[in-house]
Structures are given as structure tokens and as C-alpha cells.
Design an enzyme around this catalytic site. Structure first.
Site, PDB file in Angstrom:
ATOM      1  N   LYS A  40      60.120  18.695  -0.536  1.00  0.00           N
ATOM      2  CA  LYS A  40      60.301  18.695  -2.001  1.00  0.00           C
ATOM      3  C   LYS A  40      59.408  19.763  -2.663  1.00  0.00           C
ATOM      4  O   LYS A  40      59.864  20.504  -3.519  1.00  0.00           O
ATOM      5  CB  LYS A  40      59.969  17.324  -2.591  1.00  0.00           C
ATOM      6  CG  LYS A  40      60.784  16.174  -2.020  1.00  0.00           C
ATOM      7  CD  LYS A  40      60.521  14.864  -2.734  1.00  0.00           C
ATOM      8  CE  LYS A  40      59.088  14.367  -2.677  1.00  0.00           C
ATOM      9  NZ  LYS A  40      58.592  13.998  -1.336  1.00  0.00           N
ATOM     10  N   ARG A 115      59.175   7.188  -9.070  1.00  0.00           N
ATOM     11  CA  ARG A 115      59.030   6.466  -7.805  1.00  0.00           C
ATOM     12  C   ARG A 115      59.302   4.971  -7.996  1.00  0.00           C
ATOM     13  O   ARG A 115      59.262   4.224  -7.020  1.00  0.00           O
ATOM     14  CB  ARG A 115      57.623   6.652  -7.256  1.00  0.00           C
ATOM     15  CG  ARG A 115      57.493   7.807  -6.248  1.00  0.00           C
ATOM     16  CD  ARG A 115      56.045   7.877  -5.848  1.00  0.00           C
ATOM     17  NE  ARG A 115      55.782   8.520  -4.603  1.00  0.00           N
ATOM     18  CZ  ARG A 115      55.236   9.746  -4.489  1.00  0.00           C
ATOM     19  NH1 ARG A 115      55.011  10.464  -5.551  1.00  0.00           N
ATOM     20  NH2 ARG A 115      54.944  10.223  -3.308  1.00  0.00           N
ATOM     21  N   ARG A 154      51.123  19.643   8.487  1.00  0.00           N
ATOM     22  CA  ARG A 154      51.013  20.202   7.132  1.00  0.00           C
ATOM     23  C   ARG A 154      49.568  20.506   6.747  1.00  0.00           C
ATOM     24  O   ARG A 154      48.656  19.729   6.997  1.00  0.00           O
ATOM     25  CB  ARG A 154      51.600  19.200   6.117  1.00  0.00           C
ATOM     26  CG  ARG A 154      51.385  19.630   4.681  1.00  0.00           C
ATOM     27  CD  ARG A 154      52.328  18.992   3.722  1.00  0.00           C
ATOM     28  NE  ARG A 154      52.175  17.551   3.586  1.00  0.00           N
ATOM     29  CZ  ARG A 154      52.852  16.819   2.708  1.00  0.00           C
ATOM     30  NH1 ARG A 154      53.726  17.400   1.904  1.00  0.00           N
ATOM     31  NH2 ARG A 154      52.662  15.517   2.639  1.00  0.00           N
ATOM     32  N   ARG A 189      45.700  17.105   4.034  1.00  0.00           N
ATOM     33  CA  ARG A 189      45.607  16.077   2.995  1.00  0.00           C
ATOM     34  C   ARG A 189      45.139  14.775   3.629  1.00  0.00           C
ATOM     35  O   ARG A 189      45.578  14.418   4.723  1.00  0.00           O
ATOM     36  CB  ARG A 189      46.992  15.851   2.381  1.00  0.00           C
ATOM     37  CG  ARG A 189      47.263  16.723   1.185  1.00  0.00           C
ATOM     38  CD  ARG A 189      48.675  16.639   0.716  1.00  0.00           C
ATOM     39  NE  ARG A 189      49.160  15.286   0.444  1.00  0.00           N
ATOM     40  CZ  ARG A 189      50.291  15.026  -0.205  1.00  0.00           C
ATOM     41  NH1 ARG A 189      51.042  16.021  -0.662  1.00  0.00           N
ATOM     42  NH2 ARG A 189      50.697  13.798  -0.417  1.00  0.00           N
ATOM     43  N   ARG A 200      53.079   5.419   4.300  1.00  0.00           N
ATOM     44  CA  ARG A 200      53.792   6.106   3.217  1.00  0.00           C
ATOM     45  C   ARG A 200      55.279   6.204   3.527  1.00  0.00           C
ATOM     46  O   ARG A 200      56.112   6.095   2.642  1.00  0.00           O
ATOM     47  CB  ARG A 200      53.202   7.506   3.000  1.00  0.00           C
ATOM     48  CG  ARG A 200      51.814   7.472   2.391  1.00  0.00           C
ATOM     49  CD  ARG A 200      51.179   8.839   2.410  1.00  0.00           C
ATOM     50  NE  ARG A 200      51.856   9.771   1.540  1.00  0.00           N
ATOM     51  CZ  ARG A 200      51.924  11.082   1.761  1.00  0.00           C
ATOM     52  NH1 ARG A 200      51.394  11.603   2.828  1.00  0.00           N
ATOM     53  NH2 ARG A 200      52.544  11.860   0.915  1.00  0.00           N
TER      54      ARG A 200
HETATM   55  P1  AMP Z   1      52.891  13.058  -3.401  1.00  0.00           P
HETATM   56  O1  AMP Z   1      52.107  14.331  -3.440  1.00  0.00           O
HETATM   57  O2  AMP Z   1      54.116  13.090  -4.273  1.00  0.00           O
HETATM   58  O3  AMP Z   1      53.204  12.613  -1.983  1.00  0.00           O
HETATM   59  O4  AMP Z   1      51.963  11.919  -4.041  1.00  0.00           O
HETATM   60  C1  AMP Z   1      50.701  11.606  -3.473  1.00  0.00           C
HETATM   61  C2  AMP Z   1      50.226  10.263  -3.972  1.00  0.00           C
HETATM   62  O5  AMP Z   1      50.062  10.278  -5.402  1.00  0.00           O
HETATM   63  C3  AMP Z   1      51.170   9.094  -3.708  1.00  0.00           C
HETATM   64  O6  AMP Z   1      51.029   8.575  -2.395  1.00  0.00           O
HETATM   65  C4  AMP Z   1      50.684   8.092  -4.787  1.00  0.00           C
HETATM   66  O7  AMP Z   1      49.436   7.544  -4.412  1.00  0.00           O
HETATM   67  C5  AMP Z   1      50.435   9.015  -5.989  1.00  0.00           C
HETATM   68  N1  AMP Z   1      51.649   9.229  -6.797  1.00  0.00           N
HETATM   69  C6  AMP Z   1      52.292  10.424  -6.979  1.00  0.00           C
HETATM   70  N2  AMP Z   1      53.353  10.266  -7.785  1.00  0.00           N
HETATM   71  C7  AMP Z   1      53.412   8.965  -8.103  1.00  0.00           C
HETATM   72  C8  AMP Z   1      54.307   8.180  -8.897  1.00  0.00           C
HETATM   73  N3  AMP Z   1      55.383   8.733  -9.494  1.00  0.00           N
HETATM   74  N4  AMP Z   1      54.067   6.861  -9.029  1.00  0.00           N
HETATM   75  C9  AMP Z   1      52.981   6.287  -8.458  1.00  0.00           C
HETATM   76  N5  AMP Z   1      52.112   6.958  -7.670  1.00  0.00           N
HETATM   77  C10 AMP Z   1      52.308   8.286  -7.491  1.00  0.00           C
END
Ligand code: AMP
Length: 251
Positions: A40, A115, A154, A189, A200
Site C-alpha cells: 500500500k 480500519r 522490509r 519497524r 497483525r
Molecule cells: P500501518 O503503518 O498502517 O501498518 O500502521 C501501523 C500501526 O499504526 C497499526 O498497527 C496501528 O497500531 C496504528 N494505526 C494506523 N492506522 C490506524 C487506524 N486507521 N486505526 C487504528 N490504528 C491505526
């Protein structure tokens, strides 16, 4: 609807005449749905580099708060480290701030948001108040085995302003361990460690299902089966689906 069916019905020209899009709408937006490592972020960066679009990644926004050690950053850090969702109201504030700082006609690629069903409803309401809409949600399907491998490989730029992500193969940096864009140091990360990734992935399967259903119900979902697609092929496949109004090139 699958991507190939969509291309068949739209003549391969994307969503220029998307039936849910009224003339009132100034700026259509796109949501990318997919598990961690599905591509993404990479697809978003490609699209934003090529077209006059803005990448809105809630994960990037939260990691920036953590890097800057703000009060919010200190609060959300443990959630991100465990791979757990943060509360909806935090996401609403983050997204709203982005929507408010940019011109109304900005087209967004939403990455990592919504989400939850509530976030999806909220986002539609917020955008509609600004005479814009999510025209399309693209679900990027990648087998879980592949996602676990990609997460292990990654590396992301440690600069809070950049956060570009790299893989081990076609998306590897030119110099190992160094960001092509800003020369920042690449790091893993915290939530890409295998045990957190497995959690996740389990959660993201549920999230994807909920979000896909939300957009499916309103005829806005397209699924791309990305198994066997290179990152380059995936970028092009998503670009072909963009509503024509989003395709103004970067000057
Ligand atoms: P990502 O980089 O999109 O994988 O997001 C990393 C982390 O940020 C996720 O595992 C959540 O802990 C938090 N996070 C990001 N976007 C959201 C969202 N829309 N709702 C809730 N938590 C989020």
C-alpha cells in the site's frame, strides 16, 4: 468486483464515469486496503510521485508523533509496538488535521485508514461535508506467507519526514541500509518482528473483511489478486483503476 472485470466494464479507462460520483463532487479519493507489506505504501508513493495526489498514511502520521516524542506519540507508541489499533478518535483527529491543512481539491490516497466500520462511516461523512468522496477502494490481496517474508525483509527510512519503505528485491535501496530519497538510515519497524507480524496479519484479515464489505455494499470495491505480481505491475494495476479526475500529472 475483480480488477479485470472492472477494466472490462470501464473499457480500461478507470472510474471516469463512476455511477456513485455526482457532478457536485470536486475531488475523488482512493482507499487502499491490504495486509501489512501488501504494498500500500509503495503504491501510494508511486501514485503521488506521478499524479497530483497526496498520500495519507495514518501509520506514518502516528510514527511521526512517536519520533517527535509528543504526548500523543508517547501514548500511542505501545499500541504500535504491539500491533494493536489505536482509538478511533485519535485517527479522526489525525485525518481531520490533514484534510484541513490541504486545499479542498486535493485527491488523497488513504493508506491504513479506515480500519474500522466506524472510521469508514466517519470518513465518508467528513469527505461529503467537503464535497468530495471515496470513489474507489482497492483491495490488494497477497498470500500471508508472502506477507510474513516481506515484513521480515522490509526496512524503512528512519527519518520521520520520509519513512520510505524498502524490500529486499525489486524495491531494494540503491545503497544497502541507506534511503535513496533522503540518505536516512534504514531500520526495521518494531512491529515487523515475526511474532508481531503474525498478530497483525491475523487482525488485518478481520479488518480487511470489514472494510471490504463496507465498500462492496456501496459498489466501490475492486480487488487485485497481487500473488505473483511484481511491485511494478501492482503499481500499474492500481494506477489503471484511478478515477480519471485523479490523473492530473505532477507539474
Ligand atoms: P500501518 O503503518 O498502517 O501498518 O500502521 C501501523 C500501526 O499504526 C497499526 O498497527 C496501528 O497500531 C496504528 N494505526 C494506523 N492506522 C490506524 C487506524 N486507521 N486505526 C487504528 N490504528 C491505526
Amino acid at each position: 468486483m475483480r480488477a479485470n472485470e472492472l477494466l472490462a466494464v470501464s473499457g480500461g479507462r478507470g472510474f471516469g464515469s463512476f455511477s456513485g460520483l455526482s457532478e457536485r463532487i470536486e475531488s475523488p479519493h482512493v482507499v487502499l486496503v491490504g495486509g501489512p507489506g501488501a504494498g500500500k505504501g509503495t503504491v501510494s508513493r508511486y501514485l503521488c510521485g506521478r499524479y497530483a495526489l497526496r498520500h495519507l498514511s495514518t501509520g506514518d502520521l502516528l510514527r511521526r508523533e512517536i519520533d517527535l516524542a509528543t504526548q500523543l506519540g508517547r501514548y500511542v507508541a505501545p499500541f504500535l509496538a504491539r500491533g494493536e489499533l489505536v482509538a478511533d478518535h485519535i485517527i479522526f483527529d489525525q485525518v481531520q488535521a490533514q484534510l484541513e491543512t490541504l486545499p479542498e481539491h486535493t485527491g488523497f490516497i488513504f493508506d491504513g485508514v479506515p480500519r474500522t466500520w466506524e472510521q469508514a462511516v466517519w470518513l465518508d461523512r467528513e469527505l461529503s461535508a467537503r464535497c468530495s468522496t471515496i470513489a474507489l477502494a482497492v483491495r490488494i490481496e497477497v498470500p500471508h506467507d508472502e506477507l510474513i517474508t516481506r515484513a521480515a525483509e522490509r526496512r524503512v527510512c528512519s527519518s520521520a519526514e520520509c519513512q520510505r519503505s524498502y524490500g529486499a528485491r525489486s524495491t531494494a535501496p540503491r545503497i544497502a541500509g541507506i534511503c535513496d530519497d533522503c540518505r536516512g538510515v534504514l531500520v526495521q519497524r518494531a512491529d515487523d518482528h515475526p511474532d508481531v507480524v503474525r498478530r497483525r496479519l491475523r487482525d488485518s484479515a478481520v479488518i480487511e473483511h470489514v472494510i471490504a464489505e463496507y465498500y462492496e455494499r456501496t459498489g466501490r470495491l475492486v480487488t487485485i489478486n497481487a500473488a505473483g505480481l511484481s511491485m511494478h505491475e501492482l503499481k500499474l494495476a492500481v494506477a489503471r483503476l484511478l478515477p480519471s479526475r485523479m490523473l492530473a500529472s505532477v507539474a
